[in-house]
Design a protein around this motif. Structure first.
Motif, mmCIF file in Angstrom:
data_model
loop_
_atom_site.group_PDB
_atom_site.id
_atom_site.type_symbol
_atom_site.label_atom_id
_atom_site.label_comp_id
_atom_site.label_asym_id
_atom_site.label_seq_id
_atom_site.Cartn_x
_atom_site.Cartn_y
_atom_site.Cartn_z
ATOM 1 N N MET A 122 0.822 -1.017 0.186
ATOM 2 C CA MET A 122 -0.113 -0.113 0.124
ATOM 3 C C MET A 122 0.847 1.160 -0.044
ATOM 4 S SD MET A 122 -3.164 -0.810 2.458
ATOM 5 C CE MET A 122 -4.394 -2.165 2.102
ATOM 6 N N LYS A 123 1.957 1.131 0.809
ATOM 7 C CA LYS A 123 2.921 2.368 0.694
ATOM 8 C C LYS A 123 3.469 2.623 -0.696
ATOM 9 C CE LYS A 123 4.488 1.857 5.613
ATOM 10 N NZ LYS A 123 3.695 0.328 5.836
ATOM 11 N N TRP A 124 3.774 1.587 -1.404
ATOM 12 C CA TRP A 124 4.372 1.929 -2.700
ATOM 13 C C TRP A 124 3.256 2.323 -3.757
ATOM 14 C CZ3 TRP A 124 8.633 2.920 -4.081
ATOM 15 C CH2 TRP A 124 10.199 2.576 -3.559
ATOM 16 N N TYR A 125 1.995 1.809 -3.460
ATOM 17 C CA TYR A 125 1.104 2.392 -4.097
ATOM 18 C C TYR A 125 0.663 3.562 -4.158
ATOM 19 C CZ TYR A 125 -0.895 -2.537 -5.333
ATOM 20 O OH TYR A 125 -0.929 -3.681 -5.950
ATOM 21 N N ILE A 126 0.953 4.248 -2.863
ATOM 22 C CA ILE A 126 0.536 5.707 -2.749
ATOM 23 C C ILE A 126 1.941 6.338 -3.379
ATOM 24 C CG2 ILE A 126 0.545 7.339 -0.759
ATOM 25 C CD1 ILE A 126 -0.811 5.404 1.019
ATOM 26 N N PHE A 127 3.133 5.958 -3.088
ATOM 27 C CA PHE A 127 4.220 6.638 -3.818
ATOM 28 C C PHE A 127 4.156 6.834 -5.040
ATOM 29 C CE2 PHE A 127 7.057 4.668 -0.046
ATOM 30 C CZ PHE A 127 6.547 5.885 0.856
ATOM 31 N N TYR A 128 3.811 5.680 -5.634
ATOM 32 C CA TYR A 128 3.719 5.715 -7.351
ATOM 33 C C TYR A 128 2.783 6.700 -7.462
ATOM 34 C CZ TYR A 128 3.377 3.839 -12.040
ATOM 35 O OH TYR A 128 3.188 3.598 -13.411
ATOM 36 N N TYR A 129 1.357 6.664 -7.079
ATOM 37 C CA TYR A 129 0.435 7.488 -7.480
ATOM 38 C C TYR A 129 0.958 8.964 -7.351
ATOM 39 C CZ TYR A 129 -4.020 10.160 -7.727
ATOM 40 O OH TYR A 129 -5.052 10.760 -8.048
ATOM 41 N N LEU A 130 1.358 9.329 -6.322
ATOM 42 C CA LEU A 130 1.629 10.852 -6.002
ATOM 43 C C LEU A 130 2.741 11.513 -6.933
ATOM 44 C CD1 LEU A 130 1.586 10.823 -2.112
ATOM 45 C CD2 LEU A 130 0.034 11.701 -3.565
ATOM 46 N N ARG A 139 9.770 11.392 -10.981
ATOM 47 C CA ARG A 139 9.254 10.259 -10.038
ATOM 48 C C ARG A 139 10.184 9.263 -9.857
ATOM 49 N NH1 ARG A 139 5.403 5.919 -13.320
ATOM 50 N NH2 ARG A 139 6.761 5.526 -14.945
ATOM 51 N N MET A 140 11.149 8.834 -10.844
ATOM 52 C CA MET A 140 12.040 7.783 -10.453
ATOM 53 C C MET A 140 13.087 7.926 -9.371
ATOM 54 S SD MET A 140 10.770 5.308 -12.286
ATOM 55 C CE MET A 140 11.600 4.168 -11.553
#
Length: 300
Positions: A122-130, A139-140
């Motif tokens: 879930m943390k990575w999903y949030i990072f990726y989206y933001l 972003r990378m």
């Protein structure tokens, strides 16, 4: 090794990635069960399987973005990941016959849960989206900074997977170039990854490293084991096309998320007994099969 019509290697095709998920969940389940039998010899398999899952999650997420952008981003994650997880957590509360609202909310949101992988994902999903939504140009770099932050400041079980998701995203970005490499280079990459993973596994056994089992030095070594071994396994699956054709591995891949959710609360009950381990595997597949059909009919 089979190729697509354009002559490119079938690196991370749907069939291959689904097979890799099947291999990953079997490695995780085998590691969990073997741990109850008093052996640590298979322990690296669990982390290797998790690295594969995170890698494939990052890869699949960016592949979806390339086709659909961020359209229905959170709706898809809620339906496929969050709701099945919430169902399992709720059923476990009923099974245990106790309900603590605060603990339930912390658990179901992934903030404090025995399903650490869910909270981490879930943390990575949030990072990726933001970063994709508001800072696409950087972003990378921002995701790499997050990975470094995770490596040095997060609990070891998460820190050792700091770069797995990010590596999957990077692979998606350069997938066309990777699919143009020769068979020999691909196998060479797999051998190098295997060598790195085994080398770091040997380094992990050194007394000095063991003394640092609670700090970043140990986490760096663990990173050098889990992700390279995961990459080596995925390249091996790509190379051995007969594995991708296995109906059992394809089924395991299709049910992989449900298998993870179903077996986690009960593998500790095996208590090192082979018969119970077999029952856990068979029962998990049975429950996961019907659970996934339920999710497809009423959730997805």
């Amino acid at each position: 090794m089979s190729r697509n019509r354009g002559g490119k290697l079938r690196i991370l095709s749907f069939q291959v990635t689904n097979c890799c998920r099947g291999v990953a969940i079997l490695l995780i389940m085998l590691s969990h069960v073997s741990g109850t039998m008093g052996t640590v010899l298979l322990t690296p398999l669990g982390g290797t399987g998790v690295a594969m899952f995170l890698f494939l999650s990052g890869y699949g997420l960016n592949e979806s973005y390339k086709k659909h952008g961020l359209t229905s981003y959170w709706q898809k994650k809620i339906k496929r990941v969050f709701i099945p997880y919430a169902i399992v957590i709720t059923l476990l509360c009923v099974y245990h016959g106790k309900f603590d609202f605060l603990a339930y909310m912390l658990n179901i949101t992934g903030l404090k849960t025995s399903y650490w992988y869910i909270g981490f994902l879930m943390k990575w999903y949030i990072f990726y989206y933001l970063f994709t939504r508001f800072a696409m140009k950087y972003r990378m770099i921002l995701m790499f900074i997050c990975a470094i932050f995770i490596l040095f400041l997060f609990p070891s079980i998460e820190a050792e997977q700091a770069f797995s998701f990010l590596c999957g995203v990077c692979t998606s970005i350069y997938i066309d170039s990777l699919r143009s490499v020769s068979f020999r280079k691909l196998i060479g990459l797999g051998i190098v990854a295997l060598f790195i993973g085994i080398s770091f596994l040997a380094v992990k056994q050194l007394p000095y490293i063991r003394l640092h089992s609670v700090d970043w030095i140990y986490n760096v070594v663990q990173c050098g084991i889990k992700l390279p071994l995961g990459i080596a396994v995925m390249i091996g699956v790509t190379w051995m096309s007969w594995l991708s054709a296995s109906r059992f591995l394809q089924l395991a891949g299709t049910l992989s998320y449900e298998l993870y959710l179903v077996h986690m609360p009960f593998y500790g009950e095996v208590h090192g007994m082979l018969l119970l381990a077999i029952l856990l595997f068979v029962g998990s597949f049975g429950v996961a099969f019907f659970f996934q059909r339920f999710n497809r009919k009423f959730v997805l």
